[in-house]
Design an enzyme around this catalytic site. Structure first.
Site, mmCIF file in Angstrom:
data_model
loop_
_atom_site.group_PDB
_atom_site.id
_atom_site.type_symbol
_atom_site.label_atom_id
_atom_site.label_comp_id
_atom_site.label_asym_id
_atom_site.label_seq_id
_atom_site.Cartn_x
_atom_site.Cartn_y
_atom_site.Cartn_z
ATOM 1 N N ASP A 108 0.786 -1.231 0.000
ATOM 2 C CA ASP A 108 0.000 0.000 0.000
ATOM 3 C C ASP A 108 0.824 1.291 0.000
ATOM 4 O O ASP A 108 0.265 2.368 -0.138
ATOM 5 C CB ASP A 108 -1.013 0.010 1.146
ATOM 6 C CG ASP A 108 -0.336 -0.041 2.498
ATOM 7 O OD1 ASP A 108 0.906 0.010 2.547
ATOM 8 O OD2 ASP A 108 -1.049 -0.133 3.506
ATOM 9 N N CYS A 140 -23.520 -2.330 0.988
ATOM 10 C CA CYS A 140 -23.705 -1.447 2.151
ATOM 11 C C CYS A 140 -25.184 -1.087 2.321
ATOM 12 O O CYS A 140 -25.654 -0.903 3.441
ATOM 13 C CB CYS A 140 -22.890 -0.169 2.006
ATOM 14 S SG CYS A 140 -21.127 -0.409 2.307
#
Ligand code: SF4
Length: 363
Positions: free
Chosen positions: A145, A200
């Site tokens: 990352d 979600c």
């Protein structure tokens, strides 16, 4: 370095190149493997708007022109790149110190062990070696990352999950306690189907639970308010207005993952991928004890002790800054002696936060 293709003799007959690479990635120890096209990320505009608003805070490396260029097109990171092999490592939802126990330091789950960057690098190198065996001459470049790759965007395109409102990648069976890595390659490999569902729905638990209101509508994170940023990436002073909300979280934060219903049954890996190496220090289970341990160390002694762990990122002064905030928030008189010592520390950063904490204790 172990050669995954050698570790798995069946791989030689494992069918098309794509499936052989997938098998090599699994043999290298990755939990998820997907293939994405080396095209500009879908969320390029969102990313540019995020930078324009300054939500990246002091992480200037994210806004550097060359880094932005490479984030917006993987072919800038590896000329001729055609495919991203996106992989993940599950670290699981094992409970860490409960924030209700005020003397305990709370650290992000992934931090208890080896620095995950090192683990990813080793395994991505093993995968790269396997690809070289399978397709001699293929070029690869690895990223974890810290590299200029919009990894969640590519992971979604590789079918590994959806980007939740907390901006983490989520998978319906795995939750979000996993880290991502990528291997860019100039091999042309058919992409996997992208993950197109948004699971979600109307939920907004992570948005409501974030103690510093860092999660904005539209799947945007204001990193300047995020406890992970404040306790790990920020080099300077933590804004005073945000200190009380940090509580005893002295390294990172998992709140937006803890409240997510998709993590309620998230599996744990059979073997923790970031297991501590022999002799690696674990944080003491008391903030006072940890601050007492760190106070006498200079930067070199700290580096030597915490090398290979995630705690080396904020460094000695950053960790003591965080501990001072945690000790002030915990409100325990037992913290006064170590805070008085830190109030005279050679580091102005540590001194300022320790004096703030003493002020809080004095009420
Ligand atoms: Fe999405 Fe709810 Fe999880 Fe947030 S808590 S990421 S809104 S499912």
């Amino acid at each position: 370095m172990a050669d995954p293709s050698a570790a798995d003799p069946s791989m030689a007959d494992a069918g098309p190149l794509k499936e052989r690479i997938r098998a090599a990635a699994r043999a290298a120890g990755f939990d998820q493997v997907g293939f994405a096209p080396a095209a500009p990320p879908t969320h390029a505009e969102v990313y540019e708007a995020w930078l324009a608003k300054g939500y990246h805070g002091e992480m200037a490396y994210m806004a550097r022109e060359d880094a932005v260029r490479r984030r917006l097109d993987p072919r800038e990171a590896l000329p001729g790149c055609r495919t991203l092999v996106v992989v993940s490592l599950l670290y699981g939802p094992e409970p860490v110190a409960p924030p209700s126990k005020r003397r305990l330091p709370v650290v992000a789950r992934y931090a208890l062990g080896r620095d995950y960057h090192d683990v990813f690098e080793e395994r991505l190198d093993a995968l790269s070696a396997a690809i070289e065996n399978l397709a001699p001459g293929a070029r690869t470049k690895r990223y974890v990352d810290y590299g200029p790759v919009l990894e969640r965007d590519h992971a979604q395109r590789a079918g590994l999950g959806w980007i939740g409102k907390n901006t983490m990648l989520l998978h319906p069976d795995l939750g979000s306690y996993f880290m991502l890595g990528e291997l860019l390659t100039d091999l042309e490999i058919e992409p996997d189907p992208p993950f197109v569902h948004d699971r979600c729905g109307t939920c907004r638990r992570c948005i409501d639970a974030c103690p510093t209101d860092a999660i904005l509508d539209g799947r945007v994170l204001d990193a300047r308010l995020c406890i992970s940023y404040l306790t790990i990436e920020l080099r300077g002073s933590i804004p005073e207005a945000l200190r009380p909300a940090i509580g005893n979280r002295v390294f990172g934060c998992d709140i937006c993952q803890e409240v997510c219903p998709w993590n309620s049954e998230a599996p744990s890996p059979a073997r923790a991928p970031f297991e501590p190496q022999p002799g690696q220090p674990m944080p003491p289970e008391d903030m006072v004890a940890w601050a007492e341990e760190l106070a006498p160390l200079d930067a070199d002694a700290f580096r030597a002790r915490y090398r290979g762990t995630a705690f080396s990122r904020p460094g000695r002064d950053g960790l003591l800054r965080n501990l001072a905030v945690g000790l002030g928030n915990a409100g325990r008189p037992a913290a006064r002696p170590v805070l008085r010592r830190l109030a005279e520390d050679p580091s102005p950063l540590v001194r300022e936060h320790a004096r703030w904490a003493l002020g809080v204790l004095q009420g």
